[in-house]
Design a protein around this motif. Structure first.
Motif, mmCIF file in Angstrom:
data_model
loop_
_atom_site.group_PDB
_atom_site.id
_atom_site.type_symbol
_atom_site.label_atom_id
_atom_site.label_comp_id
_atom_site.label_asym_id
_atom_site.label_seq_id
_atom_site.Cartn_x
_atom_site.Cartn_y
_atom_site.Cartn_z
ATOM 1 N N TYR A 476 0.985 -1.486 -0.218
ATOM 2 C CA TYR A 476 -0.124 -0.070 -0.036
ATOM 3 C C TYR A 476 0.834 1.434 -0.292
ATOM 4 O O TYR A 476 0.579 1.938 -0.518
ATOM 5 N N ARG A 565 -10.169 -5.155 -5.098
ATOM 6 C CA ARG A 565 -10.142 -7.087 -5.043
ATOM 7 C C ARG A 565 -10.080 -8.111 -6.800
ATOM 8 O O ARG A 565 -11.294 -7.293 -6.985
ATOM 9 N N ASN A 569 -9.639 -10.586 -1.568
ATOM 10 C CA ASN A 569 -8.164 -10.649 -1.281
ATOM 11 C C ASN A 569 -7.302 -11.828 -1.899
ATOM 12 O O ASN A 569 -7.283 -12.938 -1.436
ATOM 13 N N LYS A 571 -3.659 -11.913 -1.382
ATOM 14 C CA LYS A 571 -2.139 -11.912 0.341
ATOM 15 C C LYS A 571 -1.806 -13.379 0.371
ATOM 16 O O LYS A 571 -1.118 -13.024 1.098
HETATM 17 C C1 GCB Z 1 -5.017 -5.550 7.172
HETATM 18 C C2 GCB Z 1 -6.003 -5.933 7.905
HETATM 19 C C3 GCB Z 1 -6.558 -7.039 6.906
HETATM 20 C C4 GCB Z 1 -6.513 -6.682 5.497
HETATM 21 C C5 GCB Z 1 -5.176 -6.137 4.891
HETATM 22 C C6 GCB Z 1 -4.681 -5.984 3.267
HETATM 23 O O1 GCB Z 1 -3.942 -4.355 7.307
HETATM 24 O O2 GCB Z 1 -5.840 -6.399 9.535
HETATM 25 O O3 GCB Z 1 -7.584 -6.807 7.954
HETATM 26 O O4 GCB Z 1 -7.273 -7.434 4.798
HETATM 27 O O5 GCB Z 1 -5.362 -5.483 5.448
HETATM 28 O O6 GCB Z 1 -5.153 -7.213 2.460
HETATM 29 O O7 GCB Z 1 -5.855 -4.700 3.426
#
Ligand code: GCB
Length: 599
Positions: A476, A565, A569, A571
């Protein structure tokens, strides 16, 4: 509240399987008394599961409001003369339950169990109609919070929430009917200690029903079933010479067997697995059994295709095998208390757990993935307020009550990334931290910090026992520039370490679409996700006072629709169906200490 179990004096039946189900599209079920008869236009629905993705329609997926479950339950004829208890392990986010026409309980909060003594409403040998209405509405007075949005173009209700995972709902965990004797072990409090090679187990038994003429005895058995200590009376301290402690990587459990007798007759017996271990924050270390512990692992989610947040033993076991394969030693139950089965398994496998409430999204400046979009104060009479704090306090009470006996749980996390820069935030969290410590003086407690609240601005972390920070440098912030990210991450972690508390990086990582590759530092590729983790590890290895590294996230997971998204997500180090991305191999090499070419 003790969990139901089978024992020589107790019997439990699961009510899992296909129930009848109806969405309450117009919100009329309560007025029309749907619990009094068969549900209108009922269709089958599995329990446990979220209802959202079972039926391929947006109406089910995005439903806001009530949803009704119903089934017939046969009460065994042999259960006469006992106490019959109905327990729901979870109903997200709140529920009311009827046995035939009688309302027997309501519960707020989607991730902790609730039960009622229904003896007066059932007849052994006969059947009853069991109805549960589950409601998934989020407000500023729910944990997690949310708020209504204007209806969509189709006229259907919509809502907004500030957390980054799909708002799955339904009966996510088992429903059980059980029989206990009328005089029964109602509660147990156990605290363990270690002094060199000698262990101690302090216990306190609370009886329900009539205790007249009863005696209580306890026996402690080790993992091989050998009696290692015994005591009489409802409370006391057992001493265990040459104890085999519970420790990370080696989940050795003892059984504390509580027996209640009246004369020679066994009235009730209850068995509690106990791990003898200690936890302590000393200076900048977190000690388990007096030894420094470094968390290596993940935040997870309860999330899977089709069943959503429905608990599934096969998936749970597979995840623990992957945790072992990759060399992790710990998980965090982001962002809510997980199924109790998960903690049972963590206990048995020696996996360390950071146990979290569902307090996520108490942060209006961070709204819908955008920073600064929402100008309202997070804490105010119209937003998160005193009533919210009481709901939050109850969520903490229920979490600690449910999980205090799991040796795997070593830290309570009472919120994820709330707004923590204001005086109001401090006033909100100080009593909640105090409450957690009063409920359980044996474990450290913290609040996970987010990047808008660095050390010089955060008004809450100094109240915590350890620093827990989520940081996304290279994702980010400084997207695609890992060199800049490395400098900033190091500067910030050093600033946190200067507070003198242990520093735990509770989230870091970046999205990667499995199968997307690139040569340079290209975000969303598998290579970039790996490189971001490598960068973070270099920093972690340079900063003293770091006690843990938890990658965000174990696996890809579902979220609300958003332009940032891609079908959720990404990640995850594993895909949603648990295939490893390159990052999984990167982590495995680090956490298993593999050399070049070793697999
Ligand atoms: C964060 C949150 C989590 C999100 C993550 C993200 O800080 O705690 O719930 O999914 O970032 O991937 O943005």
């Amino acid at each position: 509240m003790l969990r139901p179990q089978d024992s020589p004096t107790r019997e439990t039946r699961t009510l899992d399987g296909l129930w009848d189900f109806a969405l309450d599209r117009d919100g009329v079920g309560r007025d029309e008394g749907w619990w009094q008869r068969a549900l209108p236009e009922a269709r089958p629905m599995p329990v446990p599961a979220s209802f959202n993705d079972i039926v391929p329609s947006r109406e089910f997926r995005d439903h806001v409001g009530d949803a009704w479950y119903q089934r017939t339950v046969h009460v065994p004829a042999t259960w006469g003369g006992g106490r019959v208890v109905l327990r729901l392990d979870a109903a997200t986010h709140r529920a009311t339950v009827w046995v035939d026409d009688v309302e027997v309980m309501s519960h707020e909060g989607g991730y902790t169990p609730f039960e009622a003594d229904v003896t007066a409403h059932v007849t052994p040998g006969a059947a009853v109609r069991l109805t549960v209405v589950v409601n998934n509405e989020l407000t500023f007075q729910s944990i997690p919070p949310g708020e209504p949005l204007p209806p969509g173009s189709d006229g259907r209700r919509r809502q907004k929430y500030h957390h980054d995972f799909f708002n799955y709902a339904g009966l996510h965990r088992s429903v059980r009917l059980s029989r206990t004797p009328t005089t029964y072990v109602a509660d147990l409090a156990v605290t363990t200690g270690l002094d060199g090679g000698t262990g101690s187990v302090a216990y306190d038994v609370t009886l329900g029903g009539s205790a007249a003429g009863t005696t209580v005895g306890v026996v402690l058995r080790d993992g091989a079933g050998r009696e290692v200590a015994a005591g009489t009376g409802a409370s006391g301290v057992l001493t265990v010479p040459d104890v085999h402690p519970w420790r990370p990587g080696e989940g050795h459990l003892h059984d504390l067997v509580v027996s209640v007798h009246r004369g020679d007759v066994l009235v009730d017996t209850y068995v509690l697995p106990v791990g003898i271990r200690t936890v302590e924050v000393r200076g900048q270390q977190l000690l388990i059994n007096g030894e420094p512990f470094h968390f290596r692992g993940f935040s997870k989610h309860e999330d899977a295709a089709v069943r959503g947040k429905g608990h599934d033993d096969a998936l749970m076991l597979h995840d623990f095998e992957l945790i072992d394969w990759i060399g992790a030693n710990s998980i965090r139950t982001a962002h809510y208390p997980y199924a109790e089965e998960v903690l049972d398994l963590a206990d048995r496998r020696g996996i360390v757990v950071v146990d979290e409430t569902a307090a996520v999204g108490l942060n209006l400046p961070l709204s819908g993935g955008q920073i600064g979009a929402d100008k309202r104060p997070t804490y105010s009479p119209d937003t998160v307020n005193d009533a919210t704090r009481e709901v939050h306090a109850q969520a903490i009470r229920e979490l600690v009550d449910r999980d205090r006996h799991h040796p795997s749980v070593v830290v309570w996390c009472i919120a994820n990334e709330p707004e923590t820069t204001s005086e109001e935030a401090r006033a909100y969290f100080a009593p909640l931290l105090d409450l957690t410590r009063a409920l359980d003086p044996t474990r450290p407690v913290g609040v996970v910090n987010m990047f808008l609240a660095p050390p010089d601005r955060c008004r809450v972390t100094d109240l915590c026992d350890l620093v827990m920070v989520n940081r996304y440098y290279g994702w980010y912030l400084d997207t695609g520039d890992l060199a800049a990210a490395e400098l900033k991450l190091e500067a910030e972690l050093r600033a946190w370490a200067a507070t003198g508390k242990p520093v735990f990086l509770t989230e870091y990582g970046g999205d990667a679409i499995a199968g997307l590759h690139g040569i340079a530092d290209v975000p969303w590729t598998e290579e970039y996700q790996s490189a971001l983790l490598d960068m973070t590890h270099r920093v972690l290895d340079r900063v003293d006072g770091v006690v843990g590294e938890h990658v965000w996230n174990f696996a890809d997971f579902a979220t609300a629709d958003a332009i940032s998204r891609v079908d959720g997500n990404r990640k995850g180090v594993f895909t949603r169906d648990r295939r490893p991305k390159a990052a999984a191999h990167t982590l495995r090499r680090r956490w298993r200490g593999l050399g070049v070419g070793e697999r």
